[in-house]
Design a protein around this motif. Structure first.
Motif, PDB file in Angstrom:
ATOM      1  N   ALA A  41      15.332   2.219-113.193  1.00  0.00           N
ATOM      2  CA  ALA A  41      16.228   2.196-112.029  1.00  0.00           C
ATOM      3  C   ALA A  41      15.608   2.930-110.846  1.00  0.00           C
ATOM      4  O   ALA A  41      14.914   3.939-111.029  1.00  0.00           O
ATOM      5  N   SER A  42      15.888   2.436-109.646  1.00  0.00           N
ATOM      6  CA  SER A  42      15.326   3.057-108.440  1.00  0.00           C
ATOM      7  C   SER A  42      15.887   4.452-108.207  1.00  0.00           C
ATOM      8  O   SER A  42      15.235   5.285-107.587  1.00  0.00           O
ATOM      9  N   ASP A  43      17.087   4.728-108.726  1.00  0.00           N
ATOM     10  CA  ASP A  43      17.671   6.058-108.544  1.00  0.00           C
ATOM     11  C   ASP A  43      17.454   6.972-109.755  1.00  0.00           C
ATOM     12  O   ASP A  43      18.070   8.020-109.875  1.00  0.00           O
ATOM     13  N   ALA A  44      16.526   6.573-110.643  1.00  0.00           N
ATOM     14  CA  ALA A  44      16.152   7.451-111.758  1.00  0.00           C
ATOM     15  C   ALA A  44      15.324   8.606-111.197  1.00  0.00           C
ATOM     16  O   ALA A  44      14.789   8.523-110.094  1.00  0.00           O
ATOM     17  N   SER A  45      15.198   9.663-111.968  1.00  0.00           N
ATOM     18  CA  SER A  45      14.444  10.825-111.488  1.00  0.00           C
ATOM     19  C   SER A  45      12.960  10.464-111.334  1.00  0.00           C
ATOM     20  O   SER A  45      12.455   9.567-112.005  1.00  0.00           O
ATOM     21  N   GLU A  60      -0.441  -1.113-121.309  1.00  0.00           N
ATOM     22  CA  GLU A  60      -0.584  -2.403-120.639  1.00  0.00           C
ATOM     23  C   GLU A  60       0.687  -3.252-120.717  1.00  0.00           C
ATOM     24  O   GLU A  60       0.664  -4.414-121.117  1.00  0.00           O
ATOM     25  N   VAL A  61       1.797  -2.636-120.329  1.00  0.00           N
ATOM     26  CA  VAL A  61       3.092  -3.317-120.280  1.00  0.00           C
ATOM     27  C   VAL A  61       3.507  -3.403-118.807  1.00  0.00           C
ATOM     28  O   VAL A  61       3.430  -2.409-118.096  1.00  0.00           O
ATOM     29  N   PRO A  62       3.937  -4.582-118.332  1.00  0.00           N
ATOM     30  CA  PRO A  62       4.385  -4.687-116.938  1.00  0.00           C
ATOM     31  C   PRO A  62       5.538  -3.719-116.666  1.00  0.00           C
ATOM     32  O   PRO A  62       6.425  -3.549-117.507  1.00  0.00           O
ATOM     33  N   PHE A  63       5.527  -3.110-115.494  1.00  0.00           N
ATOM     34  CA  PHE A  63       6.491  -2.068-115.130  1.00  0.00           C
ATOM     35  C   PHE A  63       7.080  -2.370-113.764  1.00  0.00           C
ATOM     36  O   PHE A  63       6.347  -2.655-112.820  1.00  0.00           O
ATOM     37  N   TYR A  64       8.410  -2.314-113.663  1.00  0.00           N
ATOM     38  CA  TYR A  64       9.085  -2.535-112.386  1.00  0.00           C
ATOM     39  C   TYR A  64      10.129  -1.460-112.151  1.00  0.00           C
ATOM     40  O   TYR A  64      10.791  -1.009-113.090  1.00  0.00           O
ATOM     41  N   ILE A  65      10.273  -1.077-110.887  1.00  0.00           N
ATOM     42  CA  ILE A  65      11.385  -0.223-110.471  1.00  0.00           C
ATOM     43  C   ILE A  65      12.366  -1.167-109.796  1.00  0.00           C
ATOM     44  O   ILE A  65      12.010  -1.842-108.819  1.00  0.00           O
ATOM     45  N   TYR A  66      13.579  -1.249-110.360  1.00  0.00           N
ATOM     46  CA  TYR A  66      14.519  -2.270-109.881  1.00  0.00           C
ATOM     47  C   TYR A  66      15.959  -1.828-110.092  1.00  0.00           C
ATOM     48  O   TYR A  66      16.299  -1.268-111.130  1.00  0.00           O
ATOM     49  N   GLY A  67      16.815  -2.118-109.131  1.00  0.00           N
ATOM     50  CA  GLY A  67      18.249  -1.872-109.259  1.00  0.00           C
ATOM     51  C   GLY A  67      18.603  -0.393-109.350  1.00  0.00           C
ATOM     52  O   GLY A  67      17.767   0.481-109.160  1.00  0.00           O
TER      53      GLY A  67
END
Length: 104
Positions: A41-45, A60-67
């Protein structure tokens, strides 16, 4: 509208039993090689974001910051969640394609 699509995919993946949520479950999924995609989450620490970014780079795992934590938790039928691991390549590809198309 497009953000709802990603959250809908996560909801469907949850019903299919392909989502691990919460810090410990996400970490276990990545380290055992089951995770196809990790979303934080974008509002995670900042500490949580850095931890998963480094872990996903190493494994090697895809990573996204989202929601937001609320949105991620809500779409999988739980309270707020800072991190999710998706364990299905089909859902993973659909979500990656959707998030990447939003960033253009």
């Amino acid at each position: 509208m497009t953000k709802d699509k990603v959250l809908s995919y996560l909801g469907l993946a949850t019903k299919a039993g392909k989502v691990q949520s919460g810090e410990f479950s996400t970490e276990k999924s990545v380290k055992t090689g089951k995770a196809a995609l990790v979303i934080v989450a974008s509002d995670a620490s900042d500490n949580t974001k850095k931890k998963f970014k480094n872990m996903c780079t190493f494994y090697e795992v895809p990573f996204y910051i989202y929601g937001t934590k609320d949105a991620l938790g809500n779409c999988i039928g739980k309270e707020f969640r800072a991190s999710l691991a998706l364990e299905d390549t089909g859902f993973c590809n659909a979500i990656k394609k959707q998030i990447d198309s939003e960033r253009i």
